[in-house]
Design a protein around this motif. Structure first.
Motif, mmCIF file in Angstrom:
data_model
loop_
_atom_site.group_PDB
_atom_site.id
_atom_site.type_symbol
_atom_site.label_atom_id
_atom_site.label_comp_id
_atom_site.label_asym_id
_atom_site.label_seq_id
_atom_site.Cartn_x
_atom_site.Cartn_y
_atom_site.Cartn_z
ATOM 1 N N VAL A 39 0.845 -1.198 0.000
ATOM 2 C CA VAL A 39 0.000 0.000 0.000
ATOM 3 C C VAL A 39 0.879 1.247 0.000
ATOM 4 C CG1 VAL A 39 -1.662 1.360 1.349
ATOM 5 C CG2 VAL A 39 -2.004 -1.094 1.067
ATOM 6 N N TYR A 40 1.905 1.240 0.839
ATOM 7 C CA TYR A 40 2.808 2.393 0.886
ATOM 8 C C TYR A 40 3.498 2.583 -0.471
ATOM 9 C CZ TYR A 40 6.648 5.453 2.058
ATOM 10 O OH TYR A 40 7.536 6.496 2.064
ATOM 11 N N LYS A 41 3.999 1.502 -1.061
ATOM 12 C CA LYS A 41 4.679 1.598 -2.361
ATOM 13 C C LYS A 41 3.731 2.118 -3.433
ATOM 14 C CE LYS A 41 8.871 0.004 -1.784
ATOM 15 N NZ LYS A 41 10.031 0.840 -1.968
ATOM 16 N N MET A 42 2.497 1.615 -3.464
ATOM 17 C CA MET A 42 1.540 2.078 -4.478
ATOM 18 C C MET A 42 1.160 3.533 -4.260
ATOM 19 S SD MET A 42 -0.923 -1.130 -5.444
ATOM 20 C CE MET A 42 -1.390 -1.608 -3.803
ATOM 21 N N SER A 43 1.120 3.953 -3.001
ATOM 22 C CA SER A 43 0.754 5.347 -2.731
ATOM 23 C C SER A 43 1.857 6.307 -3.159
ATOM 24 C CB SER A 43 0.443 5.544 -1.247
ATOM 25 O OG SER A 43 1.632 5.489 -0.478
ATOM 26 N N GLN A 44 3.056 5.790 -3.359
ATOM 27 C CA GLN A 44 4.173 6.627 -3.796
ATOM 28 C C GLN A 44 4.163 6.881 -5.302
ATOM 29 O OE1 GLN A 44 6.270 8.069 -1.424
ATOM 30 N NE2 GLN A 44 4.620 7.182 -0.209
ATOM 31 N N CYS A 45 3.235 6.236 -6.015
ATOM 32 C CA CYS A 45 3.126 6.447 -7.455
ATOM 33 C C CYS A 45 2.822 7.919 -7.734
ATOM 34 C CB CYS A 45 2.029 5.576 -8.055
ATOM 35 S SG CYS A 45 2.396 3.831 -7.978
ATOM 36 N N LYS A 46 3.321 8.386 -8.818
ATOM 37 C CA LYS A 46 3.162 9.794 -9.201
ATOM 38 C C LYS A 46 1.689 10.210 -9.170
ATOM 39 C CE LYS A 46 4.369 12.988 -12.851
ATOM 40 N NZ LYS A 46 4.887 13.150 -14.209
ATOM 41 N N ASN A 47 1.429 11.306 -8.512
ATOM 42 C CA ASN A 47 0.099 11.940 -8.458
ATOM 43 C C ASN A 47 -0.976 11.113 -7.754
ATOM 44 O OD1 ASN A 47 1.043 14.209 -9.870
ATOM 45 N ND2 ASN A 47 0.682 13.185 -11.833
ATOM 46 N N PHE A 48 -0.599 10.146 -6.923
ATOM 47 C CA PHE A 48 -1.628 9.348 -6.252
ATOM 48 C C PHE A 48 -2.559 10.226 -5.426
ATOM 49 C CE2 PHE A 48 -3.229 7.137 -2.490
ATOM 50 C CZ PHE A 48 -4.002 6.172 -3.108
ATOM 51 N N PHE A 49 -1.990 11.183 -4.686
ATOM 52 C CA PHE A 49 -2.819 12.000 -3.797
ATOM 53 C C PHE A 49 -3.313 13.285 -4.463
ATOM 54 C CE2 PHE A 49 -0.424 9.458 -0.701
ATOM 55 C CZ PHE A 49 -1.503 8.870 -0.071
ATOM 56 N N VAL A 62 -2.871 6.520 3.991
ATOM 57 C CA VAL A 62 -2.192 5.228 3.822
ATOM 58 C C VAL A 62 -2.503 4.304 5.009
ATOM 59 C CG1 VAL A 62 0.067 4.093 3.732
ATOM 60 C CG2 VAL A 62 -0.382 6.086 2.297
ATOM 61 N N LYS A 63 -2.473 4.835 6.224
ATOM 62 C CA LYS A 63 -2.806 4.021 7.411
ATOM 63 C C LYS A 63 -4.249 3.527 7.336
ATOM 64 C CE LYS A 63 0.251 6.340 10.668
ATOM 65 N NZ LYS A 63 0.289 7.244 11.832
ATOM 66 N N GLU A 64 -5.148 4.414 6.937
ATOM 67 C CA GLU A 64 -6.552 4.031 6.853
ATOM 68 C C GLU A 64 -6.779 3.000 5.755
ATOM 69 O OE1 GLU A 64 -10.488 6.570 6.213
ATOM 70 O OE2 GLU A 64 -9.484 6.975 8.118
ATOM 71 N N LEU A 65 -6.134 3.181 4.599
ATOM 72 C CA LEU A 65 -6.267 2.206 3.521
ATOM 73 C C LEU A 65 -5.800 0.831 3.982
ATOM 74 C CD1 LEU A 65 -4.979 4.155 0.372
ATOM 75 C CD2 LEU A 65 -7.335 3.796 1.097
ATOM 76 N N THR A 66 -4.667 0.793 4.668
ATOM 77 C CA THR A 66 -4.116 -0.467 5.153
ATOM 78 C C THR A 66 -5.076 -1.130 6.148
ATOM 79 O OG1 THR A 66 -1.870 0.369 4.838
ATOM 80 C CG2 THR A 66 -2.112 -1.539 6.263
ATOM 81 N N ARG A 149 -14.547 7.052 0.196
ATOM 82 C CA ARG A 149 -13.461 7.225 -0.772
ATOM 83 C C ARG A 149 -12.271 6.341 -0.398
ATOM 84 N NH1 ARG A 149 -12.907 12.174 -0.016
ATOM 85 N NH2 ARG A 149 -14.231 12.925 -1.669
ATOM 86 N N ASN A 150 -11.925 6.323 0.889
ATOM 87 C CA ASN A 150 -10.794 5.516 1.337
ATOM 88 C C ASN A 150 -11.101 4.021 1.277
ATOM 89 O OD1 ASN A 150 -9.368 7.847 1.735
ATOM 90 N ND2 ASN A 150 -9.625 7.862 3.949
ATOM 91 N N MET A 151 -12.349 3.639 1.575
ATOM 92 C CA MET A 151 -12.715 2.229 1.471
ATOM 93 C C MET A 151 -12.636 1.780 0.015
ATOM 94 S SD MET A 151 -16.163 0.170 2.593
ATOM 95 C CE MET A 151 -17.178 0.798 1.270
ATOM 96 N N TYR A 152 -13.132 2.602 -0.893
ATOM 97 C CA TYR A 152 -13.086 2.286 -2.319
ATOM 98 C C TYR A 152 -11.639 2.141 -2.775
ATOM 99 C CZ TYR A 152 -13.933 2.770 -7.331
ATOM 100 O OH TYR A 152 -13.976 2.571 -8.679
ATOM 101 N N ALA A 153 -10.785 3.079 -2.387
ATOM 102 C CA ALA A 153 -9.368 3.006 -2.751
ATOM 103 C C ALA A 153 -8.723 1.758 -2.151
ATOM 104 C CB ALA A 153 -8.633 4.259 -2.286
ATOM 105 N N ALA A 154 -9.078 1.427 -0.916
ATOM 106 C CA ALA A 154 -8.514 0.239 -0.260
ATOM 107 C C ALA A 154 -8.891 -1.027 -1.018
ATOM 108 C CB ALA A 154 -8.994 0.164 1.193
ATOM 109 N N LEU A 155 -10.137 -1.129 -1.461
ATOM 110 C CA LEU A 155 -10.561 -2.320 -2.194
ATOM 111 C C LEU A 155 -9.879 -2.407 -3.546
ATOM 112 C CD1 LEU A 155 -14.353 -2.415 -1.246
ATOM 113 C CD2 LEU A 155 -12.455 -3.722 -0.263
ATOM 114 N N ILE A 156 -9.654 -1.265 -4.187
ATOM 115 C CA ILE A 156 -8.905 -1.263 -5.443
ATOM 116 C C ILE A 156 -7.462 -1.698 -5.191
ATOM 117 C CG2 ILE A 156 -7.941 0.217 -7.251
ATOM 118 C CD1 ILE A 156 -10.615 1.753 -7.185
ATOM 119 N N PHE A 157 -6.848 -1.169 -4.136
ATOM 120 C CA PHE A 157 -5.490 -1.579 -3.783
ATOM 121 C C PHE A 157 -5.443 -3.080 -3.525
ATOM 122 C CE2 PHE A 157 -2.723 2.175 -2.267
ATOM 123 C CZ PHE A 157 -3.148 2.963 -3.318
#
Length: 176
Positions: A39-49, A62-66, A149-157
């Motif tokens: 999750v941390y590595k994917m969040s480091q992708c360009k323009n994630f946030f 990132v903590k919430e997604l995890t 929004r965070n739950m949706y992102a977490a499920l995609i991750f």
């Protein structure tokens, strides 16, 4: 009764079963080690946030997604237990291989329609429980939107983690 165990295994996986009348949910230690790292590595992708639209800072997201990913994995397995799926497995109505079922195979369409149906039902159980949790515990509309929004992102991750990393990749291959 239901018992929860960590299975010492380097790959990402979780499972539920019935052992002599005791319902068991297991999550591998590889899941515990790899999910936060990925999750941390994917969040480091360009323009994630960029344009994420949340008032939360990126580290909190990132903590919430995890935590949502772990919670969804656990609730997915609870879905198998509480919706009666493991009884089908123990009665051999479905193939016994489903007991050690790999989510990777599910995503890569390598399982029967019966197994897929049980997996989708367990996914729905976990997602519905998470949604209910948010709706009953959030104080404002903005907070509900952030959580959804965070739950949706977490499920995609989670989907990406399971689709990209085969069950043969463990902690040693990923955490370099």
């Amino acid at each position: 009764s239901v018992r929860f165990f960590f299975l010492i295994y380097k790959q990402i996986n979780a499972l539920s079963m019935d052992i002599e009348g005791i319902r068991v949910i297991c999550m591998t230690t590889g899941t515990v080690e790899l999910v936060p790292h990925l999750v941390y590595k994917m969040s480091q992708c360009k323009n994630f946030f960029k344009d994420y639209g949340s008032d939360m800072n990126p580290d909190e997201i990132v903590k919430e997604l995890t935590s949502y990913i772990f919670l969804h994995i656990f609730l997915h397995e609870c879905g198998h237990v509480f919706e009666g799926h493991i009884q089908y497995l123990n009665a051999n109505i479905l193939d016994a291989e489903c007991l050690t079922y790999s989510r990777i195979n599910h995503i890569q369409n390598k399982v029967s329609m019966d197994e897929k149906t049980l997996e989708y039902a367990a996914d729905l159980y976990g997602t519905m429980y998470l949604a209910e949790l948010f709706l009953t515990n959030c104080l404002s509309k903005r907070e509900v939107l952030d959580k959804i929004r965070n739950m949706y992102a977490a499920l995609i991750f989670l989907y990406l983690i399971l689709a990209v990393f085969s069950k043969d990749k463990g902690v040693d291959e990923v955490c370099v």
